[in-house]
Scaffold this motif. Structure first.
Motif, short mmCIF file in Angstrom:
data_model
loop_
_atom_site.label_atom_id
_atom_site.label_comp_id
_atom_site.label_asym_id
_atom_site.label_seq_id
_atom_site.Cartn_x
_atom_site.Cartn_y
_atom_site.Cartn_z
N ASP A 258 -15.95 -5.90 5.22
CA ASP A 258 -15.81 -4.76 4.31
C ASP A 258 -14.81 -3.74 4.84
OD1 ASP A 258 -17.67 -5.93 2.68
OD2 ASP A 258 -19.35 -4.64 3.30
N THR A 260 -12.42 -4.25 7.04
CA THR A 260 -11.08 -4.84 7.08
C THR A 260 -10.41 -4.76 5.71
OG1 THR A 260 -11.72 -6.36 8.85
CG2 THR A 260 -9.77 -6.94 7.57
N PHE A 261 -11.13 -5.13 4.65
CA PHE A 261 -10.54 -5.10 3.31
C PHE A 261 -10.20 -3.67 2.89
CE2 PHE A 261 -12.50 -9.39 2.73
CZ PHE A 261 -11.31 -10.06 2.49
N ARG A 262 -11.04 -2.71 3.27
CA ARG A 262 -10.73 -1.32 2.94
C ARG A 262 -9.45 -0.86 3.62
NH1 ARG A 262 -16.41 -0.42 3.29
NH2 ARG A 262 -16.19 0.33 5.45
N LEU A 264 -6.93 -2.83 4.67
CA LEU A 264 -5.80 -3.52 4.06
C LEU A 264 -5.44 -2.92 2.71
CD1 LEU A 264 -6.69 -7.23 4.92
CD2 LEU A 264 -5.06 -5.75 6.09
N TYR A 265 -6.47 -2.56 1.93
CA TYR A 265 -6.22 -1.94 0.63
C TYR A 265 -5.52 -0.61 0.81
CZ TYR A 265 -7.09 -0.10 -4.04
OH TYR A 265 -6.93 0.44 -5.30
N GLY A 266 -5.92 0.14 1.85
CA GLY A 266 -5.28 1.41 2.12
C GLY A 266 -3.80 1.25 2.47
N THR A 268 -1.82 -1.18 1.37
CA THR A 268 -1.08 -1.54 0.17
C THR A 268 -0.88 -0.33 -0.73
OG1 THR A 268 -3.10 -2.18 -1.00
CG2 THR A 268 -1.94 -3.90 0.22
N GLU A 269 -1.88 0.55 -0.78
CA GLU A 269 -1.75 1.78 -1.57
C GLU A 269 -0.63 2.66 -1.03
OE1 GLU A 269 -5.58 3.78 -1.78
OE2 GLU A 269 -5.57 3.37 -3.93
N SER A 272 2.80 1.28 -1.86
CA SER A 272 3.17 1.31 -3.27
C SER A 272 3.58 2.68 -3.75
CB SER A 272 2.01 0.79 -4.12
OG SER A 272 0.89 1.66 -4.02
#
Length: 273
Positions: A258, A260-262, A264-266, A268-269, A272
């Protein structure tokens, strides 16, 4: 792999193929880290050590610990006085790890031999894991020279799926590594509810904290005294094991995933925007 960055530990393999491979990996990994958008470390020790060697001020850096497989978890067993163990039913000390130069199994073997011959403790050492030739030779030499074949056993490599049964049948655990990032093996022993005698090198104290008996992994006498103190104090063994198991309970693979995915999402945000 902290052997890549730790020059002292890497020096144990000087002039071997492993030594030159580790040097090459340091250069390659340092270049990769410098190009990365973000960095995940799995211990504070690794984060502090690597960021001191490589300039990473502009990087997104975080620490995300690994988890522990649930099958290693076990209730802490009631601890008995060392005098209750016999030659036929000895106290079983387990060490799971590759036999390698930075794992110091031969120093542990010397300490266990002293506990047998000097103190008369009925104790056996079970060593499990693959072997690196020069380190395995050191271990076999100690066993042969001390005549300790009857109570120091090198079992070789076993399937990972079988390891939890070894932890659950052992009486205590020893971990004598001098170079780690986040030592999964130590976590397995903590989770299994075992009393632990442990290397005092970081990052082991970062995770085991005040729930173990610490020693200098390069000094058999230091290992001997830590093990002896653990063996002669059954109440402390039980209390320490419960404390270590509680610390291990803070780590899970779901939490790792959980987080790690948070992260990685941060990343990518941020990219972008």
């Amino acid at each position: 792999n902290m052997l890549v960055f730790d020059a002292k530990e890497r020096g144990r393999y000087r002039f071997s193929k492993i030594y030159w491979r580790l040097l090459l990996l340091e250069a390659v990994q340092a270049a990769s880290i410098r190009k990365a958008t973000g960095m995940i470390f799995i211990s504070d020790y690794a984060r502090n050590y690597v960021t001191q060697k490589i300039h990473l001020e502009s990087k997104r850096i975080t620490k995300i610990n690994h988890g522990i497989s649930e099958r290693f978890r076990e209730i802490v067993k009631p601890q008995k006085a060392i005098a209750t163990y016999t030659k036929e039913n000895p106290f079983t000390l387990l060490y799971v790890s590759i036999v390698d130069l930075y794992k110091h199994q031969w120093q542990v073997a010397k300490a266990v031999h002293t506990l047998q011959t000097k103190d008369g403790f009925h104790i056996q050492l079970e060593l499990v894991g693959p072997g690196y030739g020069p380190a395995l030779q050191k271990l076999n030499t100690v066993i042969a020279e001390t005549g300790s074949e009857s109570y120091i056993h090198y079992r070789g490599n076993l399937k990972y799926e079988e390891l939890h049964t070894l932890y659950h049948t052992a009486d205590a655990f020893v971990f004598a590594s001098s170079c780690e990032n986040m030592p999964n093996i130590l976590f397995e022993a903590m989770s299994a509810g075992l009393p632990i005698a442990c290397s005092n090198r970081q990052p082991m104290p970062e995770f085991l904290k005040d729930a173990g008996w610490y020693f200098d992994p390069e000094e058999s006498d230091s290992i001997y005294h830590a093990l002896k103190d653990m063996l002669i104090n059954p109440d402390a063994r039980e209390n320490m094991a419960k404390k270590a198991a509680a610390y291990a309970g803070e780590y899970s693979w779901k939490k790792c995933a959980d987080t790690t995915f948070r992260f990685l999402y941060g990343l990518t945000e941020k990219n972008s925007q």
